[in-house]
Design a protein around this motif. Structure first.
Motif, PDB file in Angstrom:
ATOM      1  N   GLU A  62     -53.313  47.562   0.542  1.00  6.40           N
ATOM      2  CA  GLU A  62     -54.550  48.160   0.021  1.00  6.40           C
ATOM      3  C   GLU A  62     -54.263  49.385  -0.847  1.00  6.40           C
ATOM      4  O   GLU A  62     -54.882  49.591  -1.895  1.00  6.40           O
ATOM      5  CB  GLU A  62     -55.473  48.537   1.177  1.00  6.40           C
ATOM      6  N   GLN A  63     -53.302  50.200  -0.406  1.00  7.46           N
ATOM      7  CA  GLN A  63     -52.949  51.381  -1.191  1.00  7.46           C
ATOM      8  C   GLN A  63     -52.368  50.977  -2.545  1.00  7.46           C
ATOM      9  O   GLN A  63     -52.692  51.570  -3.591  1.00  7.46           O
ATOM     10  CB  GLN A  63     -51.954  52.250  -0.420  1.00  7.46           C
ATOM     11  N   HIS A  65     -52.898  48.151  -4.126  1.00  9.73           N
ATOM     12  CA  HIS A  65     -53.997  47.598  -4.907  1.00  9.73           C
ATOM     13  C   HIS A  65     -54.874  48.714  -5.493  1.00  9.73           C
ATOM     14  O   HIS A  65     -55.296  48.653  -6.665  1.00  9.73           O
ATOM     15  CB  HIS A  65     -54.836  46.683  -4.017  1.00  9.73           C
ATOM     16  N   GLN A  66     -55.117  49.741  -4.679  1.00 12.09           N
ATOM     17  CA  GLN A  66     -55.930  50.858  -5.158  1.00 12.09           C
ATOM     18  C   GLN A  66     -55.242  51.593  -6.306  1.00 12.09           C
ATOM     19  O   GLN A  66     -55.884  51.997  -7.281  1.00 12.09           O
ATOM     20  CB  GLN A  66     -56.217  51.819  -4.006  1.00 12.09           C
ATOM     21  N   ASP A  70     -56.585  52.103 -10.010  1.00 14.61           N
ATOM     22  CA  ASP A  70     -56.682  53.424 -10.639  1.00 14.61           C
ATOM     23  C   ASP A  70     -55.974  53.441 -11.983  1.00 14.61           C
ATOM     24  O   ASP A  70     -56.451  54.039 -12.958  1.00 14.61           O
ATOM     25  CB  ASP A  70     -56.089  54.485  -9.708  1.00 14.61           C
TER      26      ASP A  70
END
Length: 303
Positions: A62-63, A65-66, A70
C-alpha cells in the motif's frame, strides 16, 4: 487496519495453518550432509506471526502504491502547471498584439483625418463653404444673390489653384573641386540629382523662378586645402547674404538656408565674392531649393 476490519485473526490463522504446515514440510533441507531425520519436521510458524507478516507485506504494498500515486500526481501537476503557464503567456502575447494593433489603428485614423482636413483646405470642399444650386447654404438659409455668386466663384478659384499649381524642386552637387574662383563668379553645381520643373540651369548655376511664389533655398559648402572663402546669395543682381568659411582646418564647411518671395523670371545664384579660392567637390558641396507655395491671382468677376 483495513484487513483486520474484514478478517479476524482467528479466521486467518485457521485458514493459513494447514497451508503453511504442508508448505514447510516441502521446504525441508535435502542435502546429504545436513539432512535431518524424516520424522523431525520444522516447527510450524505461529499463525499470529504469519498474519502479522502478511499484514506488514500488505502495508508495504500500500505504501509503494501510494508513493506511485503521489509521483503520478506530481508529474501531472507539473504538466498542468506548465500548460497553464504556456496558456497565460499566449494570452498575454495576444493581448499585447491586440493593443499594438489598436494603437496602429488609432495612428492611422489620425493620419486619415489630417489628410482629409488637408484635402478640405486645398479643395474648399467643406459643405459649409459650398452653396447649392438654389442659392442656399447647407443650413438651407437663403443667401444674398451676390454672396452666393461670390461663394461659388471662390470655390471654383480654390479648385483651380490646386489644379494649376506648379511643382518646382531641385537638388544638385559639385562633382569636382573648383579652384581659382573669380570675384562674383557663380558657383556651378553641375551634378543634378533632382530638377522638377527644370528651373535650375546647371550649365551656368542659375535658378530662374517659373512662377510667382514663396521659394526656399539651401546651400552647404566645404572648403578645399585651407581656403578661407566668402560666398553670397544673389537675387537678380542684389546681394542678399554673406557666408564665411574659415580655412583653418583642411576641410571646413558651412551652410545657409533662405526663404524668398519671387516673381516669375527672377533668378537666384550663389556667388564667390573673394578672389582665387577653391571649393571641395566630390559631392561634398550641395545646392537645393523648392517652391513652398505658389501665388495664384483670382480672375476678376465680370457682370
Amino acid at each position: 487496519r483495513r484487513v483486520h476490519g474484514k478478517l479476524s485473526a482467528a479466521m486467518v490463522s485457521a485458514r493459513l495453518s494447514v497451508f503453511y504446515s504442508g508448505l514447510f514440510c516441502l521446504l525441508l533441507p535435502v542435502s546429504g550432509h545436513s539432512a535431518r531425520p524424516a520424522n523431525k519436521l520444522l516447527p510450524p510458524t505461529s499463525p499470529d506471526i504469519l498474519t502479522s507478516q502478511i499484514l506488514e507485506r500488505i502495508e508495504l504494498l500500500e505504501q509503494r502504491h501510494q508513493k506511485e500515486l503521489d509521483t503520478i500526481r506530481r508529474e501531472h501537476k507539473a504538466e498542468a502547471d506548465a500548460l497553464r503557464r504556456d496558456n497565460i503567456a499566449g494570452l498575454d502575447a495576444l493581448r499585447d498584439e491586440v493593443k499594438q494593433q489598436t494603437d496602429r489603428i488609432t495612428v492611422l485614423e489620425g493620419i486619415v483625418q489630417r489628410q482629409q482636413d488637408d484635402i478640405d483646405k486645398l479643395t474648399g470642399s467643406k459643405l459649409s463653404d459650398i452653396p447649392n444650386e438654389k442659392g442656399r447654404d447647407v443650413n438651407n438659409v437663403e443667401l444674398n444673390p451676390e454672396v452666393a455668386v461670390q461663394h461659388e466663384q471662390d470655390h471654383k478659384n480654390r479648385i483651380r489653384s490646386v489644379e494649376d499649381e506648379v511643382q518646382v524642386a531641385f537638388f544638385a552637387t559639385l562633382s569636382g573641386t573648383v579652384q581659382h574662383l573669380g570675384t562674383n563668379q557663380n558657383l556651378v553645381f553641375d551634378h543634378v540629382v533632382t530638377n522638377v520643373g527644370n528651373a535650375y540651369h546647371s550649365n551656368v548655376g542659375v535658378f530662374i523662378a517659373p512662377v510667382d511664389g514663396i521659394y526656399v533655398f539651401s546651400v552647404s559648402l566645404t572648403t578645399y586645402d585651407h581656403s578661407s572663402v566668402h560666398f553670397s546669395y544673389y537675387l537678380n543682381s542684389t546681394k542678399l547674404t554673406v557666408m564665411f568659411i574659415n580655412g583653418a582646418n583642411a576641410f571646413d564647411s558651412n551652410s545657409q538656408t533662405i526663404v524668398l518671395s519671387l516673381h516669375k523670371g527672377d533668378d537666384v545664384t550663389f556667388r564667390h565674392t573673394d578672389n582665387d579660392h577653391a571649393v571641395q567637390g566630390a559631392d561634398h558641396s550641395i545646392f537645393s531649393g523648392f517652391l513652398l507655395s505658389q501665388n495664384l491671382v483670382s480672375p476678376s468677376i465680370v457682370g
